[in-house]
Design a protein around this motif. Structure first.
Motif, PDB file in Angstrom:
ATOM      1  N   PHE A  25      21.332 -38.053  -8.459  1.00  0.00           N
ATOM      2  CA  PHE A  25      22.653 -37.426  -8.506  1.00  0.00           C
ATOM      3  C   PHE A  25      22.590 -35.914  -8.672  1.00  0.00           C
ATOM      4  O   PHE A  25      23.598 -35.229  -8.499  1.00  0.00           O
ATOM      5  CB  PHE A  25      23.494 -38.039  -9.622  1.00  0.00           C
ATOM      6  CG  PHE A  25      23.929 -39.444  -9.330  1.00  0.00           C
ATOM      7  CD1 PHE A  25      24.570 -39.755  -8.159  1.00  0.00           C
ATOM      8  CD2 PHE A  25      23.678 -40.458 -10.226  1.00  0.00           C
ATOM      9  CE1 PHE A  25      24.963 -41.051  -7.874  1.00  0.00           C
ATOM     10  CE2 PHE A  25      24.067 -41.757  -9.965  1.00  0.00           C
ATOM     11  CZ  PHE A  25      24.707 -42.060  -8.782  1.00  0.00           C
ATOM     12  N   ALA A  26      21.420 -35.372  -8.982  1.00  0.00           N
ATOM     13  CA  ALA A  26      21.275 -33.921  -9.063  1.00  0.00           C
ATOM     14  C   ALA A  26      20.786 -33.331  -7.747  1.00  0.00           C
ATOM     15  O   ALA A  26      21.286 -32.295  -7.305  1.00  0.00           O
ATOM     16  CB  ALA A  26      20.310 -33.551 -10.186  1.00  0.00           C
ATOM     17  N   LEU A  27      19.823 -33.982  -7.100  1.00  0.00           N
ATOM     18  CA  LEU A  27      19.202 -33.390  -5.920  1.00  0.00           C
ATOM     19  C   LEU A  27      19.900 -33.738  -4.611  1.00  0.00           C
ATOM     20  O   LEU A  27      19.857 -32.948  -3.672  1.00  0.00           O
ATOM     21  CB  LEU A  27      17.730 -33.799  -5.858  1.00  0.00           C
ATOM     22  CG  LEU A  27      16.890 -33.280  -7.017  1.00  0.00           C
ATOM     23  CD1 LEU A  27      15.460 -33.755  -6.876  1.00  0.00           C
ATOM     24  CD2 LEU A  27      16.964 -31.780  -7.123  1.00  0.00           C
ATOM     25  N   LEU A  63      17.178 -32.796 -18.230  1.00  0.00           N
ATOM     26  CA  LEU A  63      17.603 -34.107 -18.703  1.00  0.00           C
ATOM     27  C   LEU A  63      16.738 -35.205 -18.104  1.00  0.00           C
ATOM     28  O   LEU A  63      16.354 -36.153 -18.794  1.00  0.00           O
ATOM     29  CB  LEU A  63      19.070 -34.344 -18.359  1.00  0.00           C
ATOM     30  CG  LEU A  63      19.676 -35.660 -18.820  1.00  0.00           C
ATOM     31  CD1 LEU A  63      19.663 -35.744 -20.340  1.00  0.00           C
ATOM     32  CD2 LEU A  63      21.090 -35.795 -18.297  1.00  0.00           C
ATOM     33  N   SER A  64      16.385 -35.063 -16.843  1.00  0.00           N
ATOM     34  CA  SER A  64      15.510 -36.031 -16.208  1.00  0.00           C
ATOM     35  C   SER A  64      14.134 -36.027 -16.869  1.00  0.00           C
ATOM     36  O   SER A  64      13.525 -37.086 -17.064  1.00  0.00           O
ATOM     37  CB  SER A  64      15.382 -35.715 -14.722  1.00  0.00           C
ATOM     38  OG  SER A  64      14.463 -36.572 -14.118  1.00  0.00           O
ATOM     39  N   ALA A  68      22.419 -23.336 -12.921  1.00  0.00           N
ATOM     40  CA  ALA A  68      22.360 -23.848 -14.293  1.00  0.00           C
ATOM     41  C   ALA A  68      22.572 -25.357 -14.328  1.00  0.00           C
ATOM     42  O   ALA A  68      21.901 -26.065 -15.095  1.00  0.00           O
ATOM     43  CB  ALA A  68      23.417 -23.150 -15.148  1.00  0.00           C
ATOM     44  N   GLU A  69      23.475 -25.859 -13.524  1.00  0.00           N
ATOM     45  CA  GLU A  69      23.723 -27.306 -13.493  1.00  0.00           C
ATOM     46  C   GLU A  69      22.503 -28.059 -12.976  1.00  0.00           C
ATOM     47  O   GLU A  69      22.125 -29.100 -13.525  1.00  0.00           O
ATOM     48  CB  GLU A  69      24.927 -27.600 -12.610  1.00  0.00           C
ATOM     49  CG  GLU A  69      25.265 -29.066 -12.535  1.00  0.00           C
ATOM     50  CD  GLU A  69      26.451 -29.333 -11.625  1.00  0.00           C
ATOM     51  OE1 GLU A  69      26.712 -30.514 -11.379  1.00  0.00           O
ATOM     52  OE2 GLU A  69      27.100 -28.389 -11.156  1.00  0.00           O
ATOM     53  N   THR A  70      21.866 -27.528 -11.947  1.00  0.00           N
ATOM     54  CA  THR A  70      20.673 -28.176 -11.403  1.00  0.00           C
ATOM     55  C   THR A  70      19.527 -28.143 -12.399  1.00  0.00           C
ATOM     56  O   THR A  70      18.838 -29.148 -12.594  1.00  0.00           O
ATOM     57  CB  THR A  70      20.252 -27.492 -10.092  1.00  0.00           C
ATOM     58  OG1 THR A  70      21.355 -27.530  -9.181  1.00  0.00           O
ATOM     59  CG2 THR A  70      19.068 -28.190  -9.461  1.00  0.00           C
ATOM     60  N   LEU A 105      17.982 -42.002 -11.533  1.00  0.00           N
ATOM     61  CA  LEU A 105      19.412 -41.826 -11.249  1.00  0.00           C
ATOM     62  C   LEU A 105      19.840 -40.370 -11.456  1.00  0.00           C
ATOM     63  O   LEU A 105      20.610 -39.827 -10.669  1.00  0.00           O
ATOM     64  CB  LEU A 105      20.251 -42.748 -12.136  1.00  0.00           C
ATOM     65  CG  LEU A 105      20.298 -44.207 -11.710  1.00  0.00           C
ATOM     66  CD1 LEU A 105      21.046 -45.032 -12.743  1.00  0.00           C
ATOM     67  CD2 LEU A 105      20.941 -44.350 -10.346  1.00  0.00           C
ATOM     68  N   THR A 106      19.319 -39.743 -12.516  1.00  0.00           N
ATOM     69  CA  THR A 106      19.643 -38.335 -12.759  1.00  0.00           C
ATOM     70  C   THR A 106      19.109 -37.464 -11.633  1.00  0.00           C
ATOM     71  O   THR A 106      19.806 -36.557 -11.145  1.00  0.00           O
ATOM     72  CB  THR A 106      19.061 -37.876 -14.108  1.00  0.00           C
ATOM     73  OG1 THR A 106      19.561 -38.727 -15.131  1.00  0.00           O
ATOM     74  CG2 THR A 106      19.452 -36.448 -14.404  1.00  0.00           C
TER      75      THR A 106
END
Length: 68
Positions: A30-32, A11-12, A3-5, A26-27
């Protein structure tokens, strides 16, 4: 974890639609990057490859390694 990913990817996409490329990248970074580090630690440190090797490696490629 999943869910966070997925929330970070949504959002990206919203940043991309708004035309804000810096926040989009940046999103994504910091996500991948943490996803890749988690998968590598599960594969190499915890030795998940010793079990059903092809299936586990496929799940790690699909970012579903923590669910195994």
């Amino acid at each position: 974890f999943v869910a966070e990913t997925s929330a970070a990817l949504c959002l990206s996409g919203a940043y991309r639609a708004a035309g804000d490329r810096m926040w989009q990248w940046l999103t994504l970074l910091f996500a991948l990057l943490p996803c890749a580090l988690v998968q590598l630690s599960l594969v190499f440190i915890h030795r998940d490859v010793s079990r059903d090797r092809p299936l586990v490696l496929l799940l790690h490629l699909l970012q579903l390694g923590p669910l195994v």
